[in-house]
Design an enzyme around this catalytic site. Structure first.
Site, PDB file in Angstrom:
ATOM      1  N   ARG A  27      24.471 -14.804  28.461  1.00 12.99           N
ATOM      2  CA  ARG A  27      25.440 -15.324  29.434  1.00 12.99           C
ATOM      3  C   ARG A  27      24.762 -16.220  30.465  1.00 12.99           C
ATOM      4  O   ARG A  27      25.375 -17.179  30.950  1.00 12.99           O
ATOM      5  CB  ARG A  27      26.163 -14.170  30.119  1.00 12.99           C
TER       6      ARG A  27
ATOM      7  N   LYS B   9      42.267   0.257  17.852  1.00 10.42           N
ATOM      8  CA  LYS B   9      43.689   0.600  17.986  1.00 10.42           C
ATOM      9  C   LYS B   9      44.644  -0.559  17.776  1.00 10.42           C
ATOM     10  O   LYS B   9      44.423  -1.651  18.281  1.00 10.42           O
ATOM     11  CB  LYS B   9      43.921   1.158  19.391  1.00 10.42           C
TER      12      LYS B   9
ATOM     13  N   GLY C  42      32.988  -9.880  21.988  1.00  9.40           N
ATOM     14  CA  GLY C  42      32.907  -8.433  21.841  1.00  9.40           C
ATOM     15  C   GLY C  42      31.979  -7.981  20.721  1.00  9.40           C
ATOM     16  O   GLY C  42      30.937  -8.585  20.464  1.00  9.40           O
TER      17      GLY C  42
ATOM     18  N   GLY D 155      37.728 -10.190  25.772  1.00  8.32           N
ATOM     19  CA  GLY D 155      39.082 -10.031  26.297  1.00  8.32           C
ATOM     20  C   GLY D 155      39.784 -11.371  26.440  1.00  8.32           C
ATOM     21  O   GLY D 155      40.956 -11.519  26.093  1.00  8.32           O
TER      22      GLY D 155
HETATM   23  P1  AMP Z   1      37.918  -2.435  19.760  1.00  6.51           P
HETATM   24  O1  AMP Z   1      37.337  -2.173  21.123  1.00  6.51           O
HETATM   25  O2  AMP Z   1      39.373  -2.170  19.653  1.00  6.51           O
HETATM   26  O3  AMP Z   1      37.513  -3.782  19.203  1.00  6.51           O
HETATM   27  O4  AMP Z   1      37.282  -1.354  18.800  1.00  6.51           O
HETATM   28  C1  AMP Z   1      35.918  -1.272  18.524  1.00  6.51           C
HETATM   29  C2  AMP Z   1      35.621   0.121  18.074  1.00  6.51           C
HETATM   30  O5  AMP Z   1      36.411   0.439  16.958  1.00  6.51           O
HETATM   31  C3  AMP Z   1      34.178   0.305  17.650  1.00  6.51           C
HETATM   32  O6  AMP Z   1      33.531   1.124  18.590  1.00  6.51           O
HETATM   33  C4  AMP Z   1      34.292   0.972  16.283  1.00  6.51           C
HETATM   34  O7  AMP Z   1      33.417   2.068  16.128  1.00  6.51           O
HETATM   35  C5  AMP Z   1      35.731   1.440  16.259  1.00  6.51           C
HETATM   36  N1  AMP Z   1      36.250   1.592  14.885  1.00  6.51           N
HETATM   37  C6  AMP Z   1      36.222   0.688  13.912  1.00  6.51           C
HETATM   38  N2  AMP Z   1      36.733   1.189  12.771  1.00  6.51           N
HETATM   39  C7  AMP Z   1      37.095   2.466  13.040  1.00  6.51           C
HETATM   40  C8  AMP Z   1      37.671   3.503  12.275  1.00  6.51           C
HETATM   41  N3  AMP Z   1      37.970   3.318  11.000  1.00  6.51           N
HETATM   42  N4  AMP Z   1      37.915   4.674  12.886  1.00  6.51           N
HETATM   43  C9  AMP Z   1      37.613   4.847  14.176  1.00  6.51           C
HETATM   44  N5  AMP Z   1      37.065   3.905  14.968  1.00  6.51           N
HETATM   45  C10 AMP Z   1      36.807   2.726  14.403  1.00  6.51           C
END
Ligand code: AMP
Length: 435
Positions: A37, A233, A391, A414
């Site tokens: 950064r 999610k 990210g 984000g």
């Molecule tokens: P996000 O912040 O929504 O981009 O999510 C990133 C996180 O999703 C990472 O820490 C991953 O470990 C988690 N992740 C990815 N695939 C899975 C899965 N199948 N089950 C649970 N967590 C997951």
């Protein structure tokens, strides 16, 4: 892009310029562990130095308490602890005042910037206090002052007018180059301009580049356009899914998000991460894709385990099964080999690819193969514009050494997600339009 950039300002010589940067770099024991950064901010700063501007740099670092403000405010997490009787507001603040000036100071960033910019950077130990005022007033042409962490004042996030006035008193021209916080409407990212306190407000080279590549690719993609979404999610990415479906030809969904979609299709997903409240939403998106003639691709096979690894990088026993036939006591934690191939083929045939979110629990070496395969496919894509939206996916590409084979890796997770949602970012909306 129709916003003015530093190149559109005729004369910086002798002008006082406030530059909002994103110096929120990862630190360990007072040492910067990733200076991307800082490096990303250099082109704008160097340009302003060459033009003879008197530069004040500002940024936030982490999520500190408002230890510089007369009135101290607690965050939600603290309030819960206080309400539960676990601690007192006084104890929280006392601890913050002791720890945070050391942990969340921008002093190490100033030191590194000073090395990179030939000894032309001084550090002010406050933001709107006597040290900052003295150093900003003494700043000469071609020199910089970096202010202390903006978020040591609650007024930054709450867009306090008096705080904005003090920041505005440092400058004739405002430059926003903090793409990573451009989706936030804070004092230094938007309010200072929105309140009419500075008339000339333009973006720096970093924001200009982010917008040119990402916004233009979303608005005028060369087809086939493949969008890949992963991460934990569905609920976090509702608008992104819907907006991308309208723009792309193929939407690929992997990661934890995929299991809610698979369940919506009637699959058995065992104990995989599922957001039951979003099943109807997923059904809606599946129908939307069908009615628009878009392809919505989900994993066909899945790497499963009995439990989520704890700690996250602990050894884990896995096997691969069809993603709609996961045994009741098992959970899906990465995309399987067939899926990796299928997704890679789609990426190889695309002319525009955007990606946000890991395909599995990539923090664990046994569950990282899906994310690596997608990163590899983006790096191998020939003649395509490939964009990684910050990210975890950005970190994966950089760690794997693919960064120079990808068209653009965003510096803002984000912020780029909000661009993918089709939102206008406040830190960009407030800037002057080109004539
Ligand atoms: P996000 O912040 O929504 O981009 O999510 C990133 C996180 O999703 C990472 O820490 C991953 O470990 C988690 N992740 C990815 N695939 C899975 C899965 N199948 N089950 C649970 N967590 C997951």
């Amino acid at each position: 892009m129709n916003k003015m950039s530093v190149k559109d300002v005729k004369d910086f010589k002798g002008k006082r310029v406030l530059v909002r940067c994103d110096f929120n770099v990862p630190m360990k024991d007072g040492t910067i562990t990733d200076e991307n950064r800082i490096i990303g901010a250099l082109p704008t700063i160097q340009y302003l130095m060459e033009q003879g501007a008197k530069i004040t740099l500002c940024s936030h670092m982490g999520k500190p308490h408002s230890i510089f403000s007369d009135e101290v405010k607690l965050n939600k997490k603290d309030k819960k602890k206080v309400d539960a009787g676990e601690t007192t507001a006084e104890a929280i603040i006392e601890k913050a005042k002791k720890d945070e000036p050391k942990k969340l100071t921008l002093a190490p960033v100033a030191k590194r910037l000073n090395e990179l910019l030939g000894g032309k950077v001084t550090f002010a130990s406050d933001v709107v206090g006597p040290d900052a005022q003295k150093k900003v007033a003494a700043c000469k042409e071609g020199e910089c002052v970096l202010l202390e962490n903006l978020r040591f004042h609650w007024e930054e996030e709450k867009k306090d007018l008096e705080f904005c006035k003090k920041l505005a008193s440092y400058c004739d021209i405002y430059v926003n180059d903090a793409f990573g916080t451009a989706h936030r409407s804070h004092a230094s990212t938007a309010a200072i301009v929105e309140y009419g306190l500075v008339k000339t407000a333009v973006c720096g080279f970093l924001i200009e580049k982010e917008l040119t590549v990402m916004a233009d690719s979303l608005e005028h993609p060369v087809h086939p356009f493949v969008a890949i979404l992963g991460g934990a999610k569905v609920a976090d990415k509702l608008n992104v899914i819907s907006n991308l479906l309208e723009k792309c030809d193929t939407l690929i969904i992997g990661g934890g998000m995929a299991y809610t979609f698979l369940k919506a299709q009637g699959g058995s997903v065992g104990t995989s991460l599922v957001d039951d409240e979003k099943i109807d939403y997923c059904k809606e998106m599946i129908a939307k894709a069908q009615s628009m003639g878009k392809e919505l691709l989900l994993p066909v096979d899945t790497v499963i385990a009995k439990e989520f690894p704890d700690p996250i990088d602990a050894p884990v026993d896995v096997k691969t099964v069809s993603s709609k036939e996961i045994p009741a006591d098992m959970m899906g934690l990465d995309i399987g080999t067939q899926t990796r191939k299928l997704f890679a083929e789609k990426i190889a045939n695309a002319k525009t690819v955007i990606w946000n979110g890991p395909m599995g629990v990539f923090e664990n070496p046994t569950l990282a193969a899906g994310t690596i395969a997608v990163a590899q496919a983006l790096a191998d894509a020939k003649g395509a514009t490939t964009i990684v939206g910050g990210g975890d996916s950005a970190a994966a590409c950089t760690t794997l050494g693919f960064a120079d084979r990808i068209t653009h890796i965003s510096t803002g997770g984000g912020a780029s997600l909000e661009l993918f949602e089709g939102k206008v970012l406040p830190g960009i909306a407030c800037l002057n339009e080109k004539n």
